[in-house]
Design a protein around this motif. Structure first.
Motif, PDB file in Angstrom:
ATOM      1  N   ASN A 164       0.867  -1.180   0.000  1.00 49.64           N
ATOM      2  CA  ASN A 164       0.000   0.000   0.000  1.00 49.64           C
ATOM      3  C   ASN A 164       0.907   1.234   0.000  1.00 49.64           C
ATOM      4  OD1 ASN A 164      -1.729   2.216   0.866  1.00 49.64           O
ATOM      5  ND2 ASN A 164      -3.250   0.607   1.288  1.00 49.64           N
ATOM      6  N   ILE A 165       1.090   1.828  -1.166  1.00 43.95           N
ATOM      7  CA  ILE A 165       2.048   2.916  -1.331  1.00 43.95           C
ATOM      8  C   ILE A 165       1.625   4.152  -0.557  1.00 43.95           C
ATOM      9  CG2 ILE A 165       3.073   4.472  -3.034  1.00 43.95           C
ATOM     10  CD1 ILE A 165       2.905   2.201  -5.042  1.00 43.95           C
ATOM     11  N   SER A 166       0.346   4.481  -0.617  1.00 46.19           N
ATOM     12  CA  SER A 166      -0.105   5.722   0.018  1.00 46.19           C
ATOM     13  C   SER A 166       0.067   5.668   1.533  1.00 46.19           C
ATOM     14  CB  SER A 166      -1.560   6.006  -0.359  1.00 46.19           C
ATOM     15  OG  SER A 166      -2.386   4.906  -0.053  1.00 46.19           O
ATOM     16  N   ARG A 167      -0.083   4.482   2.148  1.00 50.94           N
ATOM     17  CA  ARG A 167       0.075   4.390   3.599  1.00 50.94           C
ATOM     18  C   ARG A 167       1.533   4.518   4.025  1.00 50.94           C
ATOM     19  NH1 ARG A 167      -4.191  -0.561   4.399  1.00 50.94           N
ATOM     20  NH2 ARG A 167      -6.098   0.703   4.435  1.00 50.94           N
ATOM     21  N   ILE A 168       2.465   4.186   3.124  1.00 50.72           N
ATOM     22  CA  ILE A 168       3.882   4.311   3.459  1.00 50.72           C
ATOM     23  C   ILE A 168       4.367   5.751   3.272  1.00 50.72           C
ATOM     24  CG2 ILE A 168       6.209   3.555   2.857  1.00 50.72           C
ATOM     25  CD1 ILE A 168       5.063   0.940   1.939  1.00 50.72           C
ATOM     26  N   PHE A 169       4.106   6.300   2.085  1.00 49.95           N
ATOM     27  CA  PHE A 169       4.708   7.580   1.725  1.00 49.95           C
ATOM     28  C   PHE A 169       3.804   8.784   1.967  1.00 49.95           C
ATOM     29  CE2 PHE A 169       6.647   4.325  -1.048  1.00 49.95           C
ATOM     30  CZ  PHE A 169       7.971   4.459  -0.632  1.00 49.95           C
ATOM     31  N   PHE A 170       2.487   8.549   2.000  1.00 50.70           N
ATOM     32  CA  PHE A 170       1.577   9.678   2.162  1.00 50.70           C
ATOM     33  C   PHE A 170       0.519   9.382   3.221  1.00 50.70           C
ATOM     34  CE2 PHE A 170       2.838   9.191  -2.320  1.00 50.70           C
ATOM     35  CZ  PHE A 170       3.626  10.319  -2.462  1.00 50.70           C
ATOM     36  N   PRO A 171       0.927   9.006   4.434  1.00 51.92           N
ATOM     37  CA  PRO A 171      -0.074   8.689   5.463  1.00 51.92           C
ATOM     38  C   PRO A 171      -0.900   9.915   5.819  1.00 51.92           C
ATOM     39  CG  PRO A 171       2.112   8.891   6.423  1.00 51.92           C
ATOM     40  CD  PRO A 171       2.316   8.928   4.948  1.00 51.92           C
ATOM     41  N   GLY A 172      -2.197   9.697   5.956  1.00 55.87           N
ATOM     42  CA  GLY A 172      -3.080  10.781   6.338  1.00 55.87           C
ATOM     43  C   GLY A 172      -3.496  11.689   5.207  1.00 55.87           C
ATOM     44  N   MET A 173      -2.950  11.483   3.992  1.00 53.78           N
ATOM     45  CA  MET A 173      -3.332  12.316   2.861  1.00 53.78           C
ATOM     46  C   MET A 173      -4.727  11.919   2.370  1.00 53.78           C
ATOM     47  SD  MET A 173      -0.817  14.348   2.595  1.00 53.78           S
ATOM     48  CE  MET A 173      -1.009  15.096   0.972  1.00 53.78           C
TER      49      MET A 173
END
Length: 810
Positions: free
Chosen positions: A664-673
C-alpha cells in the motif's frame, strides 16, 4: 433447460431489480457510510463462534469462522465491546472517516489465565490476499502453504467468473480458459499440474466435495457464482493428509451467509456485456432468532465470442444454519445447476492462425445438471474439544451429443451430396451418484506448559458412475440426445468405496515454534462391470481392485514476529488409476490398458506475513515429485499415421519459486493524505517441471509454463476503486515430446501470451456500479489443446470484451 423458463427467470430478475432500484434510490444526497468487519480468535488462533460483538447500540454474534460485520456505520467515534463465556471481555474505540473498509482482528484470552495485557490487532484491509490461521474449522494449517482471497475487497468481473482477476493473485495458478469453446467451467492447476477441468485439484464448496467422483471422475463442472462467494481458500500439496491424496491441493469456495443484524437483506446485481452476456443475480439472507439463512438464484446467458458457442445457465443455492445452543450448531444446504452449452469445436494450428473466431462445428452440445445436498454439524463438548461433521450427497450427470471426433477438427462437418444429410452424431451419457461424509475432532490439550492441538477424523466415500457412449445420434443440429440404435458402443458401471482415517497433531515446543506430524490411511475399492465394443467384438468386463495406501507428512512453523512466520512441510501424495480412465471416452487418443497408479510427494519452504498495514508478502520454494505421471505422447502407427497415446509417460520433478507481494504505497509515503489509496501487487511463479526418467528425460512436463507473472495496481478514493492487471504466461507444451508442430492438433506448442484487464467499482449508499474490459489489447491466444470435448484441438480464449453491472442492496 426449457426456453420459456429461462426467459421467465430473465424477465423476473430484471423486474425485481428495476422495482428495487426505483423505490430505494434516495431523493436527496446521503451521508457516506463506513463498514467495519473482522474476526475473533482464541489462543492458538482458533476461530471463536458465538462471540457477542456490540458496536454502540448494535449487537451481533460471530459466525462459525469467528467473523463479524457491521454495515452502514456513520463516520465518527465508536465503542466496540466483545464478550463470551469463558473468555475475558475486550473493548476498544475506533474512529471512522470516509467510506473505506476497516478490519479489526481480536484475540480473546481464556479467563482461567491471568494476563497483564490484552492483545488487540486492528487495521484497515489491504486489498488482496492473506493466509489461513494455524487452526481453522477443525483443520490444522500450521506449516502449510495457504492463501485466502476475500472477494469483496477486489475489483473483479465476478459475473463471468474471470479467473485472472480473482484467482490470478495466487502464485503459479494456471488456467484452461475454455469459455471461448462455449465451455464456461475454466479449470485450474498449480505448479505445472494439468489445469484441464481442475482434475489435479480437490474442488470444494463450504468444505465438501462438488466434483462428480473424487477418484473416478474428478472434473469440476459446478462452481458457485463468484457473486455469491465470500472467500476462496487454497491449500497447496500438503493438504493431502487432511483432504485426500491429490497432488494439486485444495480449493474451497466459501459462500456468503445471511447478515447477522436483521431478518432480511436482498442483493440484486445485473450485468451486461459483449457477445450477448446477460447475468442476473439475486440473493436473500438474514438472521431470525437462532436461524441464519442465505440463498441465491443466478441466470446467465452468453451468445458467445465464436459462432455456435452460446450458453444458458441457471444456478441456485439455499442454506440455513441453526444455533441450537452454545454447544450445537447444525446446517442444511442445497446447490443446483442447470445448463445447456453449444460447443463450436476446436482448431488445428492453421485454422486458429487463419481465424480464431471461426467455428467448424455447429452440432455439438453439452449439458451437466448438478444437485448437491449437504448437512453439517458442529458440537462443542468443551472449550477444548469440538466435533465437526460434513455429509453431502451428489446427484449429477453429463450428457453430450456431437459430431464424431474421428478425423479431428480438420474433418469437415458438412452435408453429404449423396445422402443430402449430415453424418450421424455421437451420443454419450454419464450419471454420477455419490455420498461423502467427513468427521473431524479437534482437541486442545496441555503438554509441557504449552497448548497442543490434535486433529483426527475419517472420510467415507461411496460413488457410482454409469457411462454410456458411442450411441448413434441424429443427423440434426439441435440439442437432441435421441438414439437411433438403442445399443451404445460401450455401457459400463463403475463403483468406488473409499475409507480414509487421518490424524495430525500440532506440538508447540515454545511460543514461537511448532511441529505438526500427520498420517492418512487410504482404502480404495473400485469395480467395473459392462461391455466395450471393439470393432465387431464385444469385450465384457467384471473387475474389482483393492488398494491400501499409507501417507505420511510433517509441517513446521516458526513465528519470526507476531505477524510473520517461516513455514515448511513435506507430505506424500497419490493418484490411483481407476477403471473409467482405462475406457476410451470422447477422445481421439489411444488408451494404454496397463497404466499404473501415480505417487510422489510435495514439499514447501517459505516466509510469509504482514508488516503493519501496508505490506503483505509470501515468498516460498517448492518441490513436487510425481512418479508414473499419466500424459499424452505422440506415436506413429504401422501405416505411418501419427496418433496420441495416453499412458504413464515417466517420473517428473517440479521445482520452483512462488512469491506474492502487496504494498500500500499511500500508507507508506503519504499517510493521512486525502487524495485516495494506491496499492500494487505482484504474483510470480517460476516452475521447472521436467521428466526425469524414460525416453522423455529432461523434456518439459506438458501444461507447465516456466513463469507466470501477474502485476496489478489499484487506486481507490472514497466510494470509487479501479484495478489494472497485467498477466504474463510463458510457453508450454501439449505433450511430453515437446513437439512444436504436428498434424494432430492435440499436440504442439502453447505459445506465451500477455493479457491486460481493467476493472472498476463505484459504490453510492446501497447501490453499486461495476465496469471493465477483459483482454484490453484483444490478444488472440489459447491455453489448451485437447483430444476430447470441447474440441478436439485448440480451444481459443476469448478476445476483448466489455461489461457493465448495476446492483442494489436493501
Amino acid at each position: 433447460m426449457n426456453t420459456a423458463l429461462l426467459n421467465y427467470l430473465k424477465a423476473k430478475a430484471s423486474v425485481i431489480f428495476l422495482f428495487s432500484f426505483i423505490i430505494q434510490f434516495p431523493l436527496s444526497a446521503q451521508t457516506l457510510r463506513h463498514q467495519i468487519y473482522g474476526q475473533v480468535t482464541g489462543e492458538n488462533d482458533v476461530s471463536l463462534s458465538s462471540v457477542t460483538v456490540q458496536l454502540d447500540t448494535q449487537t451481533i454474534t460471530t459466525d462459525k469462522n469467528g467473523f463479524f460485520a457491521f454495515d452502514q456505520i456513520q463516520n465518527g467515534s465508536h465503542l466496540i465491546k466483545l464478550s463470551r463465556e469463558g473468555y475475558l471481555p475486550q473493548q476498544m474505540t475506533i474512529t471512522t472517516n470516509g467510506t473505506e473498509l476497516s478490519r479489526l482482528n481480536f484475540q480473546l484470552k481464556a479467563t482461567a489465565r491471568q494476563l497483564t495485557e490484552v492483545i488487540v490487532k486492528g487495521y484497515k484491509a489491504i486489498n488482496g490476499m492473506g493466509y489461513l490461521n494455524d487452526v481453522h474449522n477443525g483443520v490444522i494449517y500450521a506449516g502449510k502453504k495457504t492463501e485466502v482471497i476475500l472477494l469483496d475487497s477486489l475489483d473483479a468481473n465476478t459475473a463471468q467468473n474471470n479467473p485472472r482477476q480473482v484467482l490470478g493473485r495466487i502464485p503459479g495458478a494456471n488456467y484452461s480458459e475454455t469459455e471461448g469453446g462455449g465451455f464456461p467451467s475454466n479449470g485450474i492447476g498449480f505448479r505445472g499440474l494439468n489445469p484441464t477441468q481442475s482434475v489435479e485439484t480437490n474442488t470444494r464448496q463450504n468444505g465438501y466435495n462438488v466434483v462428480a467422483d473424487i477418484y473416478g471422475y474428478p472434473e469440476a463442472y459446478y462452481l458457485p457464482p463468484l457473486e455469491a462467494v465470500e472467500s476462496i481458500e487454497v491449500t497447496r500439496g500438503a493438504s493431502s493428509l487432511q483432504f485426500g491424496p491429490q497432488f494439486g491441493g485444495v480449493i474451497n469456495y466459501i459462500t456468503k451467509q445471511g447478515v447477522k443484524d436483521k431478518p432480511l437483506e436482498i442483493n440484486v446485481q445485473e450485468t451486461g456485456g459483449s457477445f450477448g452476456l446477460f447475468n442476473a443475480f439475486t440473493s436473500a439472507g438474514g438472521t431470525i432468532g437462532k436461524f441464519n439463512y442465505y440463498g441465491f438464484i443466478q441466470y446467465k446467458n452468453i451468445q458467445g465470442w465464436r459462432p455456435n458457442s452460446e450458453v444458458q445457465q441457471v444456478s441456485g443455492f439455499a442454506g440455513v444454519n441453526y444455533q441450537a445452543n452454545a454447544k450445537l450448531k447444525v446446517g442444511l444446504e442445497y446447490s443446483i445447476l442447470r445448463n445447456r452449452i453449444h460447443m463450436p469445436g476446436g482448431f488445428d494450428d492453421m485454422q486458429f492462425n487463419f481465424d480464431s473466431r471461426a467455428s467448424y462445428r455447429a452440432r455439438n452440445w453439452l449439458r451437466s445438471p448438478w444437485n448437491i445436498f449437504a448437512a453439517t454439524a458442529e458440537y462443542k463438548f468443551t472449550d477444548h474439544t469440538t466435533l465437526y461433521v460434513k455429509s453431502s450427497v451428489l446427484l449429477s450427470a453429463r450428457d453430450l451429443v456431437w459430431r464424431n471426433e474421428d478425423g479431428g477438427p480438420g474433418e469437415l462437418d458438412s452435408i453429404s451430396p449423396i445422402t443430402n444429410n449430415y453424418v450421424n452424431r455421437e451420443v454419450q451419457r454419464e450419471r454420477f451418484t455419490n455420498w461423502t461424509t467427513e468427521v473431524r475432532l479437534l482437541h486442545t490439550y496441555q503438554l509441557f506448559k504449552q497448548e497442543n492441538i490434535l486433529a483426527a477424523g475419517i472420510r467415507v466415500f461411496t460413488g457410482k458412475m454409469k457411462r454410456q457412449g458411442g450411441g448413434e445420434g441424429t443427423t440434426g443440429s439441435d440439442f437432441d440426445l435421441t438414439l437411433l440404435d438403442p445399443r451404445y458402443e460401450y455401457d459400463l458401471d463403475f463403483t468406488t468405496l473409499n475409507i480414509a482415517p487421518f490424524l495430525e497433531n500440532m506440538f508447540k515446543l515454545n511460543d514461537r515454534f511448532s511441529i505438526t506430524p500427520g498420517i492418512r490411511y487410504e482404502y480404495i475399492n473400485s469395480s467395473a462391470k459392462g461391455y466395450v465394443t471393439d470393432g465387431n467384438d464385444v469385450l465384457r468386463s467384471d473387475r474389482s481392485k483393492n488398494r491400501y495406501i499409507a501417507l505420511f507428512g510433517v509441517g513446521l512453523q516458526y513465528k519470526t514476529t507476531t505477524t510473520t512466520n517461516i513455514y515448511g512441510n513435506i507430505s506424500q501424495a497419490y493418484r490411483p488409476v481407476t477403471y473409467d480412465q482405462l475406457t476410451p471416452f470422447a477422445t481421439t487418443a489411444v488408451i494404454d490398458p496397463n497404466m499404473k497408479d501415480a505417487d510422489g510427494y510435495n514439499a514447501d519452504l517459505g516466509w510469509r506475513g504482514s508488516v503493519k498495514n501496508y505490506l503483505n508478502f509470501d515468498i516460498s520454494s517448492f518441490l513436487l515429485q510425481y512418479n508414473n505421471r499419466i500424459g499424452i505422447i505422440q506415436k506413429t502407427d504401422a501405416q505411418g499415421n501419427d496418433y496420441a497415446f495416453r499412458t504413464n509417460v515417466a517420473n517428473s520433478v517440479h521445482r520452483g519459486l512462488e512469491t506474492y507481494l502487496e504494498l500500500n504505497i499511500s500508507r507508506i509515503f503519504f499517510p493521512g493524505m486525502g487524495f485516495g489509496r494506491i496499492s500494487i501487487f505482484n504474483s510470480f511463479s517460476f516452475v521447472d517441471a521436467r521428466y526425469t526418467t524414460g525416453e522423455f528425460k529432461d523434456k518439459y512436463v506438458e501444461y507447465a509454463p516456466r513463469t507466470i507473472n501477474r502485476a496489478g495496481i489499484t487506486y481507490a478514493y472514497k466510494p470509487f476503486s479501479t484495478t489494472f492487471l497485467i498477466s504474463n504466461t510463458a510457453k508450454s507444451y501439449g505433450d511430453a515430446t515437446n513437439t512444436l508442430n504436428s498434424p494432430d492438433p492435440a499436440v504442439g506448442l502453447i505459445p506465451a501470451y500477455r493479457v491486460l484487464d481493467w476493472s472498476g467499482k463505484l459504490t453510492l449508499y446501497r447501490y453499486n456500479f461495476k465496469f471493465g474490459v477483459n483482454n484490453l489489447a484483444d490478444k488472440r491466444y489459447f491455453t489448451i489443446r485437447t483430444n476430447e470435448y470441447p474440441g478436439p484441438g485448440i480451444i481459443p480464449a476469448i478476445g476483448r470484451s466489455f461489461y457493465f453491472g448495476i446492483g442494489a442492496k436493501f
